[in-house]
Scaffold this motif. Structure first.
Motif, PDB file in Angstrom:
ATOM      1  N   ARG A 173       0.822  -1.211   0.000  1.00  0.00           N
ATOM      2  CA  ARG A 173       0.000   0.000   0.000  1.00  0.00           C
ATOM      3  C   ARG A 173       0.858   1.264   0.000  1.00  0.00           C
ATOM      4  NH1 ARG A 173      -5.517  -0.326   3.540  1.00  0.00           N
ATOM      5  NH2 ARG A 173      -6.274  -2.364   2.838  1.00  0.00           N
ATOM      6  N   LEU A 174       1.963   1.235   0.720  1.00  0.00           N
ATOM      7  CA  LEU A 174       2.848   2.396   0.702  1.00  0.00           C
ATOM      8  C   LEU A 174       3.389   2.657  -0.694  1.00  0.00           C
ATOM      9  CD1 LEU A 174       4.858   1.829   4.029  1.00  0.00           C
ATOM     10  CD2 LEU A 174       3.160   3.609   3.598  1.00  0.00           C
ATOM     11  N   ASN A 175       3.782   1.602  -1.380  1.00  0.00           N
ATOM     12  CA  ASN A 175       4.294   1.760  -2.742  1.00  0.00           C
ATOM     13  C   ASN A 175       3.193   2.183  -3.708  1.00  0.00           C
ATOM     14  OD1 ASN A 175       6.918   1.035  -1.996  1.00  0.00           O
ATOM     15  ND2 ASN A 175       6.485  -1.144  -2.237  1.00  0.00           N
ATOM     16  N   GLN A 176       1.988   1.682  -3.515  1.00  0.00           N
ATOM     17  CA  GLN A 176       0.874   2.107  -4.355  1.00  0.00           C
ATOM     18  C   GLN A 176       0.548   3.587  -4.143  1.00  0.00           C
ATOM     19  OE1 GLN A 176      -2.322  -0.583  -3.424  1.00  0.00           O
ATOM     20  NE2 GLN A 176      -1.381  -2.330  -4.461  1.00  0.00           N
ATOM     21  N   GLY A 177       0.809   4.082  -2.950  1.00  0.00           N
ATOM     22  CA  GLY A 177       0.573   5.492  -2.663  1.00  0.00           C
ATOM     23  C   GLY A 177       1.654   6.418  -3.186  1.00  0.00           C
ATOM     24  N   GLY A 178       2.668   5.863  -3.843  1.00  0.00           N
ATOM     25  CA  GLY A 178       3.733   6.684  -4.397  1.00  0.00           C
ATOM     26  C   GLY A 178       4.856   6.981  -3.432  1.00  0.00           C
ATOM     27  N   LEU A 179       4.934   6.236  -2.329  1.00  0.00           N
ATOM     28  CA  LEU A 179       5.981   6.438  -1.333  1.00  0.00           C
ATOM     29  C   LEU A 179       7.101   5.423  -1.547  1.00  0.00           C
ATOM     30  CD1 LEU A 179       3.723   6.958   1.819  1.00  0.00           C
ATOM     31  CD2 LEU A 179       4.702   8.708   0.321  1.00  0.00           C
ATOM     32  N   GLU A 180       8.317   5.834  -1.254  1.00  0.00           N
ATOM     33  CA  GLU A 180       9.466   4.943  -1.348  1.00  0.00           C
ATOM     34  C   GLU A 180       9.773   4.374   0.037  1.00  0.00           C
ATOM     35  OE1 GLU A 180      12.878   6.441  -3.341  1.00  0.00           O
ATOM     36  OE2 GLU A 180      11.705   7.619  -4.772  1.00  0.00           O
ATOM     37  N   THR A 181      10.196   3.118   0.083  1.00  0.00           N
ATOM     38  CA  THR A 181      10.463   2.442   1.350  1.00  0.00           C
ATOM     39  C   THR A 181      11.809   1.726   1.296  1.00  0.00           C
ATOM     40  OG1 THR A 181       9.278   0.459   0.604  1.00  0.00           O
ATOM     41  CG2 THR A 181       8.013   2.098   1.850  1.00  0.00           C
ATOM     42  N   LYS A 182      12.339   1.492   2.478  1.00  0.00           N
ATOM     43  CA  LYS A 182      13.571   0.716   2.616  1.00  0.00           C
ATOM     44  C   LYS A 182      13.538   0.017   3.964  1.00  0.00           C
ATOM     45  CE  LYS A 182      18.603   0.968   2.311  1.00  0.00           C
ATOM     46  NZ  LYS A 182      19.782   1.856   2.092  1.00  0.00           N
ATOM     47  N   LEU A 183      13.875  -1.291   3.985  1.00  0.00           N
ATOM     48  CA  LEU A 183      13.810  -2.099   5.191  1.00  0.00           C
ATOM     49  C   LEU A 183      15.204  -2.427   5.710  1.00  0.00           C
ATOM     50  CD1 LEU A 183      11.055  -4.699   4.200  1.00  0.00           C
ATOM     51  CD2 LEU A 183      10.759  -2.565   5.467  1.00  0.00           C
ATOM     52  N   TYR A 184      15.320  -2.492   7.032  1.00  0.00           N
ATOM     53  CA  TYR A 184      16.524  -3.048   7.641  1.00  0.00           C
ATOM     54  C   TYR A 184      16.169  -3.569   9.025  1.00  0.00           C
ATOM     55  CZ  TYR A 184      16.941   1.405  10.160  1.00  0.00           C
ATOM     56  OH  TYR A 184      16.705   2.508  10.940  1.00  0.00           O
ATOM     57  N   LYS A 185      16.936  -4.550   9.480  1.00  0.00           N
ATOM     58  CA  LYS A 185      16.656  -5.206  10.752  1.00  0.00           C
ATOM     59  C   LYS A 185      17.371  -4.503  11.904  1.00  0.00           C
ATOM     60  CE  LYS A 185      15.814  -9.866   8.950  1.00  0.00           C
ATOM     61  NZ  LYS A 185      16.229 -11.289   9.010  1.00  0.00           N
ATOM     62  N   SER A 186      16.845  -4.741  13.111  1.00  0.00           N
ATOM     63  CA  SER A 186      17.484  -4.203  14.302  1.00  0.00           C
ATOM     64  C   SER A 186      18.705  -5.052  14.667  1.00  0.00           C
ATOM     65  CB  SER A 186      16.496  -4.196  15.469  1.00  0.00           C
ATOM     66  OG  SER A 186      16.117  -5.529  15.815  1.00  0.00           O
ATOM     67  N   TYR A 187      19.452  -4.583  15.653  1.00  0.00           N
ATOM     68  CA  TYR A 187      20.680  -5.269  16.054  1.00  0.00           C
ATOM     69  C   TYR A 187      20.385  -6.669  16.565  1.00  0.00           C
ATOM     70  CZ  TYR A 187      25.027  -6.210  18.566  1.00  0.00           C
ATOM     71  OH  TYR A 187      26.198  -6.776  19.021  1.00  0.00           O
ATOM     72  N   ASN A 188      19.262  -6.825  17.296  1.00  0.00           N
ATOM     73  CA  ASN A 188      18.902  -8.122  17.866  1.00  0.00           C
ATOM     74  C   ASN A 188      18.008  -8.944  16.942  1.00  0.00           C
ATOM     75  OD1 ASN A 188      20.304  -7.585  20.272  1.00  0.00           O
ATOM     76  ND2 ASN A 188      18.567  -6.424  21.079  1.00  0.00           N
ATOM     77  N   TYR A 189      17.737  -8.452  15.753  1.00  0.00           N
ATOM     78  CA  TYR A 189      16.899  -9.149  14.777  1.00  0.00           C
ATOM     79  C   TYR A 189      15.491  -9.431  15.304  1.00  0.00           C
ATOM     80  CZ  TYR A 189      21.262  -9.882  12.261  1.00  0.00           C
ATOM     81  OH  TYR A 189      22.445  -9.687  11.607  1.00  0.00           O
ATOM     82  N   ASP A 190      15.020  -8.578  16.218  1.00  0.00           N
ATOM     83  CA  ASP A 190      13.660  -8.758  16.716  1.00  0.00           C
ATOM     84  C   ASP A 190      12.700  -7.694  16.190  1.00  0.00           C
ATOM     85  OD1 ASP A 190      14.866  -6.701  18.070  1.00  0.00           O
ATOM     86  OD2 ASP A 190      13.928  -7.156  20.000  1.00  0.00           O
ATOM     87  N   LYS A 191      13.205  -6.739  15.434  1.00  0.00           N
ATOM     88  CA  LYS A 191      12.381  -5.673  14.860  1.00  0.00           C
ATOM     89  C   LYS A 191      12.830  -5.418  13.424  1.00  0.00           C
ATOM     90  CE  LYS A 191      11.832  -3.271  19.284  1.00  0.00           C
ATOM     91  NZ  LYS A 191      12.789  -4.121  20.011  1.00  0.00           N
ATOM     92  N   ILE A 192      11.900  -4.909  12.647  1.00  0.00           N
ATOM     93  CA  ILE A 192      12.192  -4.479  11.282  1.00  0.00           C
ATOM     94  C   ILE A 192      11.771  -3.018  11.159  1.00  0.00           C
ATOM     95  CG2 ILE A 192      11.636  -4.770   8.839  1.00  0.00           C
ATOM     96  CD1 ILE A 192      11.252  -7.701   9.321  1.00  0.00           C
ATOM     97  N   PHE A 193      12.686  -2.211  10.687  1.00  0.00           N
ATOM     98  CA  PHE A 193      12.419  -0.788  10.520  1.00  0.00           C
ATOM     99  C   PHE A 193      12.182  -0.497   9.041  1.00  0.00           C
ATOM    100  CE2 PHE A 193      14.969  -1.217  14.299  1.00  0.00           C
ATOM    101  CZ  PHE A 193      14.347  -0.386  15.213  1.00  0.00           C
TER     102      PHE A 193
END
Length: 304
Positions: free
Chosen positions: A112-132
């Motif tokens: 949905r974010l991409n359909q709205g024309g927004l750009e995104t980028k993912l990366y994991k936290s240090y403990n691999y328990d969250k995704i930003f």
């Protein structure tokens, strides 16, 4: 032989000596005044030290972002980076999730974010328990959204004067409204001129592209706070209006995401700190315009 008679206690003293003599109440008043002055000096020095420490702490932080010439390009009027963050929790493979969490999973939110024309980028936290998930928006998409919601932008002062004097004609050269000169002979508004702090809704017409104020930090007509508001408007707008149809509070309250928050713009932030963290600045001489341009109108109004 004559000897001088020493002055008796009741003998009058010279006038100069009488002026130096003070009563106990006068001595107390003088001491209190000196103490008060000393406290003021100490307070001023302490405040100056705190400001110096704050400016030292506010020095430019190291940035870990890689060069991004395809997006961050002054020629494209895009001198900024990422503006929003969405935080997801990494779920266990056998974890039971609600129907709402299935509907708003990481994959579907990204779609949905991409359909709205927004750009995104993912990366994991240090403990691999969250995704930003970092979110940003290009200049053209911001203009489209600003035009769709009639977003108000600051107008250039000289453009306001010229257009008010010249008037406006349509494509057929027919006068829509005649030019006029605004004056204030009665002095009803002595603090501001009629062309100062004028805002108008954004319009994508070619003849209006030079009407809006441009900001050097972003090299565009949008401040950082404008981008935050417009991106939030895109995320909350309906899909039929090219939005994402998100209810941001529900995403957090119902466990689809952990947090959603905006990011600082380092260029604008350091410019504000340079103006605000100044030594011996009087309370009535705060950079309210800069505060409003960075934090928004509500926060700027708080410091007035």
């Amino acid at each position: 032989v004559s000897a001088e008679t020493p002055p008796s206690p009741t003998m009058e003293q010279p006038a100069g000596r009488r002026r130096l003599a003070m009563s106990p109440s006068e001595e107390t008043t003088l001491i209190e005044g000196m103490v008060f002055l000393g406290v003021l000096v100490l307070l001023g020095l302490s405040l100056n030290l705190l400001i110096r420490l704050a400016r030292l702490y506010a020095r430019q932080r190291p940035t870990y972002t890689k060069p991004d010439p395809l997006f961050r390009n002054k020629d494209k009027h895009q001198n900024w980076s990422w503006d929003w963050i969405v935080v997801f929790r990494v779920q266990e493979a056998d974890e039971v999730v609600s129907r709402y969490q299935e509907q708003y999973s990481l994959r579907r939110i990204l779609e949905r974010l991409n359909q709205g024309g927004l750009e995104t980028k993912l990366y994991k936290s240090y403990n691999y328990d969250k995704i930003f998930c970092k979110i940003r928006c290009g200049f053209d998409r911001l203009k489209t959204q600003a035009s769709a919601i009639d977003y108000p932008l600051l107008l250039k002062e000289q453009q306001v004067v010229d257009r008010m004097t010249r008037g406006y004609r349509d494509e057929t050269n027919a006068a829509v409204w005649q030019g006029r000169v605004i004056s204030d002979p009665r002095g009803q508004c002595p603090s501001y001129e009629y062309f100062e702090y004028i805002y108008g809704k954004y319009d994508k017409r070619d003849d209006l592209k030079d009407l809006y104020e441009e900001y050097p930090s972003s090299n565009s007509i949008f401040r950082g706070v404008d981008r935050l508001k417009l991106i939030m408007s895109i995320m909350e707008a309906d899909v039929k209006d090219d939005g994402c149809s998100f209810k941001l509070r529900d995403l957090i309250a119902k466990g689809a995401v952990l947090a959603i928050f905006p990011l600082h713009d380092d260029l604008e932030l350091h410019a504000l700190q340079h103006q605000w963290l100044a030594s011996f600045t009087m309370p009535w001489n705060q950079p309210l315009e800069a505060v409003k341009d960075y934090y928004g109108e509500k926060v700027g109004l708080y410091f007035m």
